[in-house]
Design a protein around this motif. Structure first.
Motif, PDB file in Angstrom:
ATOM      1  N   MET A 107     -20.975  -0.945  53.135  1.00  0.00           N
ATOM      2  CA  MET A 107     -21.244   0.143  52.219  1.00  0.00           C
ATOM      3  C   MET A 107     -22.481   0.880  52.712  1.00  0.00           C
ATOM      4  SD  MET A 107     -20.544   1.686  49.178  1.00  0.00           S
ATOM      5  CE  MET A 107     -19.380   0.583  48.486  1.00  0.00           C
ATOM      6  N   GLY A 108     -22.368   2.177  52.926  1.00  0.00           N
ATOM      7  CA  GLY A 108     -23.492   3.003  53.330  1.00  0.00           C
ATOM      8  C   GLY A 108     -24.209   3.555  52.117  1.00  0.00           C
ATOM      9  N   ARG A 109     -25.489   3.829  52.299  1.00  0.00           N
ATOM     10  CA  ARG A 109     -26.293   4.362  51.201  1.00  0.00           C
ATOM     11  C   ARG A 109     -27.123   5.545  51.670  1.00  0.00           C
ATOM     12  NH1 ARG A 109     -30.231   0.702  48.754  1.00  0.00           N
ATOM     13  NH2 ARG A 109     -30.771   0.226  50.895  1.00  0.00           N
ATOM     14  N   LEU A 110     -27.147   6.582  50.845  1.00  0.00           N
ATOM     15  CA  LEU A 110     -28.033   7.725  51.016  1.00  0.00           C
ATOM     16  C   LEU A 110     -29.107   7.562  49.951  1.00  0.00           C
ATOM     17  CD1 LEU A 110     -28.632  10.524  52.317  1.00  0.00           C
ATOM     18  CD2 LEU A 110     -27.157  11.511  50.551  1.00  0.00           C
ATOM     19  N   VAL A 111     -30.379   7.466  50.391  1.00  0.00           N
ATOM     20  CA  VAL A 111     -31.467   7.208  49.451  1.00  0.00           C
ATOM     21  C   VAL A 111     -32.588   8.206  49.667  1.00  0.00           C
ATOM     22  CG1 VAL A 111     -30.953   4.740  49.280  1.00  0.00           C
ATOM     23  CG2 VAL A 111     -32.598   5.525  50.984  1.00  0.00           C
ATOM     24  N   ARG A 112     -33.355   8.439  48.601  1.00  0.00           N
ATOM     25  CA  ARG A 112     -34.523   9.308  48.669  1.00  0.00           C
ATOM     26  C   ARG A 112     -35.762   8.420  48.638  1.00  0.00           C
ATOM     27  NH1 ARG A 112     -33.407  12.230  44.568  1.00  0.00           N
ATOM     28  NH2 ARG A 112     -32.331  13.824  45.755  1.00  0.00           N
ATOM     29  N   ARG A 113     -36.683   8.637  49.591  1.00  0.00           N
ATOM     30  CA  ARG A 113     -37.935   7.874  49.622  1.00  0.00           C
ATOM     31  C   ARG A 113     -38.844   8.368  48.498  1.00  0.00           C
ATOM     32  NH1 ARG A 113     -40.399   7.601  55.220  1.00  0.00           N
ATOM     33  NH2 ARG A 113     -38.850   5.969  55.372  1.00  0.00           N
ATOM     34  N   VAL A 118     -29.032   7.944  46.040  1.00  0.00           N
ATOM     35  CA  VAL A 118     -28.499   9.293  45.887  1.00  0.00           C
ATOM     36  C   VAL A 118     -26.969   9.266  45.986  1.00  0.00           C
ATOM     37  CG1 VAL A 118     -28.477  11.623  46.872  1.00  0.00           C
ATOM     38  CG2 VAL A 118     -30.619  10.320  46.790  1.00  0.00           C
ATOM     39  N   ALA A 119     -26.435   8.516  46.942  1.00  0.00           N
ATOM     40  CA  ALA A 119     -24.979   8.413  47.126  1.00  0.00           C
ATOM     41  C   ALA A 119     -24.659   7.126  47.887  1.00  0.00           C
ATOM     42  CB  ALA A 119     -24.450   9.621  47.888  1.00  0.00           C
ATOM     43  N   GLU A 120     -23.449   6.659  47.716  1.00  0.00           N
ATOM     44  CA  GLU A 120     -22.934   5.518  48.478  1.00  0.00           C
ATOM     45  C   GLU A 120     -21.558   5.874  48.997  1.00  0.00           C
ATOM     46  OE1 GLU A 120     -22.930   2.067  45.947  1.00  0.00           O
ATOM     47  OE2 GLU A 120     -25.053   1.690  46.326  1.00  0.00           O
ATOM     48  N   TRP A 121     -21.174   5.260  50.107  1.00  0.00           N
ATOM     49  CA  TRP A 121     -19.852   5.498  50.675  1.00  0.00           C
ATOM     50  C   TRP A 121     -19.374   4.262  51.405  1.00  0.00           C
ATOM     51  CZ3 TRP A 121     -24.367   7.094  52.815  1.00  0.00           C
ATOM     52  CH2 TRP A 121     -24.604   6.714  54.125  1.00  0.00           C
ATOM     53  N   SER A 122     -18.079   4.224  51.611  1.00  0.00           N
ATOM     54  CA  SER A 122     -17.459   3.183  52.416  1.00  0.00           C
ATOM     55  C   SER A 122     -16.751   3.866  53.580  1.00  0.00           C
ATOM     56  CB  SER A 122     -16.441   2.396  51.584  1.00  0.00           C
ATOM     57  OG  SER A 122     -15.708   1.525  52.425  1.00  0.00           O
ATOM     58  N   PRO A 123     -16.968   3.387  54.809  1.00  0.00           N
ATOM     59  CA  PRO A 123     -16.302   4.013  55.956  1.00  0.00           C
ATOM     60  C   PRO A 123     -14.782   4.010  55.829  1.00  0.00           C
ATOM     61  CG  PRO A 123     -17.902   2.374  56.706  1.00  0.00           C
ATOM     62  CD  PRO A 123     -17.823   2.274  55.208  1.00  0.00           C
ATOM     63  N   ASP A 124     -14.241   3.096  55.020  1.00  0.00           N
ATOM     64  CA  ASP A 124     -12.792   2.995  54.821  1.00  0.00           C
ATOM     65  C   ASP A 124     -12.271   3.926  53.735  1.00  0.00           C
ATOM     66  OD1 ASP A 124     -12.797   0.967  56.750  1.00  0.00           O
ATOM     67  OD2 ASP A 124     -13.121  -0.582  55.227  1.00  0.00           O
ATOM     68  N   ASP A 125     -13.173   4.652  53.064  1.00  0.00           N
ATOM     69  CA  ASP A 125     -12.783   5.533  51.964  1.00  0.00           C
ATOM     70  C   ASP A 125     -13.208   6.965  52.294  1.00  0.00           C
ATOM     71  OD1 ASP A 125     -12.305   6.874  49.607  1.00  0.00           O
ATOM     72  OD2 ASP A 125     -13.701   5.671  48.403  1.00  0.00           O
ATOM     73  N   PRO A 126     -12.305   7.753  52.890  1.00  0.00           N
ATOM     74  CA  PRO A 126     -12.662   9.115  53.322  1.00  0.00           C
ATOM     75  C   PRO A 126     -13.219   9.992  52.197  1.00  0.00           C
ATOM     76  CG  PRO A 126     -10.535   8.494  54.224  1.00  0.00           C
ATOM     77  CD  PRO A 126     -10.923   7.418  53.248  1.00  0.00           C
ATOM     78  N   SER A 127     -12.753   9.814  50.972  1.00  0.00           N
ATOM     79  CA  SER A 127     -13.264  10.657  49.891  1.00  0.00           C
ATOM     80  C   SER A 127     -14.717  10.317  49.570  1.00  0.00           C
ATOM     81  CB  SER A 127     -12.385  10.549  48.641  1.00  0.00           C
ATOM     82  OG  SER A 127     -12.404   9.234  48.128  1.00  0.00           O
ATOM     83  N   SER A 128     -15.110   9.053  49.685  1.00  0.00           N
ATOM     84  CA  SER A 128     -16.508   8.697  49.428  1.00  0.00           C
ATOM     85  C   SER A 128     -17.406   9.187  50.562  1.00  0.00           C
ATOM     86  CB  SER A 128     -16.673   7.185  49.217  1.00  0.00           C
ATOM     87  OG  SER A 128     -16.504   6.453  50.425  1.00  0.00           O
ATOM     88  N   VAL A 129     -16.890   9.173  51.790  1.00  0.00           N
ATOM     89  CA  VAL A 129     -17.651   9.695  52.932  1.00  0.00           C
ATOM     90  C   VAL A 129     -17.862  11.196  52.751  1.00  0.00           C
ATOM     91  CG1 VAL A 129     -17.633  10.106  55.423  1.00  0.00           C
ATOM     92  CG2 VAL A 129     -16.874   7.898  54.524  1.00  0.00           C
ATOM     93  N   GLU A 130     -16.824  11.908  52.366  1.00  0.00           N
ATOM     94  CA  GLU A 130     -16.925  13.356  52.163  1.00  0.00           C
ATOM     95  C   GLU A 130     -17.893  13.682  51.023  1.00  0.00           C
ATOM     96  OE1 GLU A 130     -16.746  17.356  52.544  1.00  0.00           O
ATOM     97  OE2 GLU A 130     -16.030  15.856  53.965  1.00  0.00           O
ATOM     98  N   ALA A 131     -17.829  12.937  49.929  1.00  0.00           N
ATOM     99  CA  ALA A 131     -18.742  13.177  48.807  1.00  0.00           C
ATOM    100  C   ALA A 131     -20.193  12.944  49.232  1.00  0.00           C
ATOM    101  CB  ALA A 131     -18.376  12.278  47.630  1.00  0.00           C
ATOM    102  N   ALA A 132     -20.444  11.906  50.007  1.00  0.00           N
ATOM    103  CA  ALA A 132     -21.796  11.635  50.486  1.00  0.00           C
ATOM    104  C   ALA A 132     -22.247  12.726  51.455  1.00  0.00           C
ATOM    105  CB  ALA A 132     -21.867  10.259  51.144  1.00  0.00           C
ATOM    106  N   GLN A 133     -21.348  13.227  52.299  1.00  0.00           N
ATOM    107  CA  GLN A 133     -21.682  14.302  53.231  1.00  0.00           C
ATOM    108  C   GLN A 133     -22.055  15.571  52.473  1.00  0.00           C
ATOM    109  OE1 GLN A 133     -21.996  14.430  56.738  1.00  0.00           O
ATOM    110  NE2 GLN A 133     -22.820  16.418  56.223  1.00  0.00           N
ATOM    111  N   VAL A 134     -21.315  15.889  51.425  1.00  0.00           N
ATOM    112  CA  VAL A 134     -21.619  17.067  50.611  1.00  0.00           C
ATOM    113  C   VAL A 134     -23.010  16.913  49.987  1.00  0.00           C
ATOM    114  CG1 VAL A 134     -20.974  18.274  48.475  1.00  0.00           C
ATOM    115  CG2 VAL A 134     -19.226  17.693  50.174  1.00  0.00           C
ATOM    116  N   ARG A 135     -23.301  15.736  49.479  1.00  0.00           N
ATOM    117  CA  ARG A 135     -24.618  15.490  48.879  1.00  0.00           C
ATOM    118  C   ARG A 135     -25.719  15.576  49.934  1.00  0.00           C
ATOM    119  NH1 ARG A 135     -26.581  13.372  43.907  1.00  0.00           N
ATOM    120  NH2 ARG A 135     -28.750  14.005  44.027  1.00  0.00           N
TER     121      ARG A 135
END
Length: 73
Positions: A1-7, A15-32
């Protein structure tokens, strides 16, 4: 599980989390990520002692850290 975080002073805010196996979560994290970059944040790939700047979300990353640019003098 990947994480986008603010210091923040206390550590990191999620800020966001994604799974490399879930393209919609990757796209949502990229948009964020793009929105945070547009707001003035800098993103770095947290990888050991190296913090490599990124502008696109690497789907296999563990953590991307957002921070504000720091001035010097």
């Amino acid at each position: 599980m990947g994480r986008l975080v603010r210091r923040v002073l206390e550590g990191y805010d999620p800020v966001a989390e994604w799974s490399p196996d879930d393209p919609s979560s990757v796209e949502a994290a990229q948009v964020r990520l793009r929105a945070e970059l547009a707001a003035g944040y800098v993103a770095v790939l947290a990888d050991g002692d190296d913090n490599e700047p990124v502008t696109e979300l690497p789907p296999d990353a563990d953590m991307i850290i957002l921070t504000m640019p720091m001035g010097g003098g």
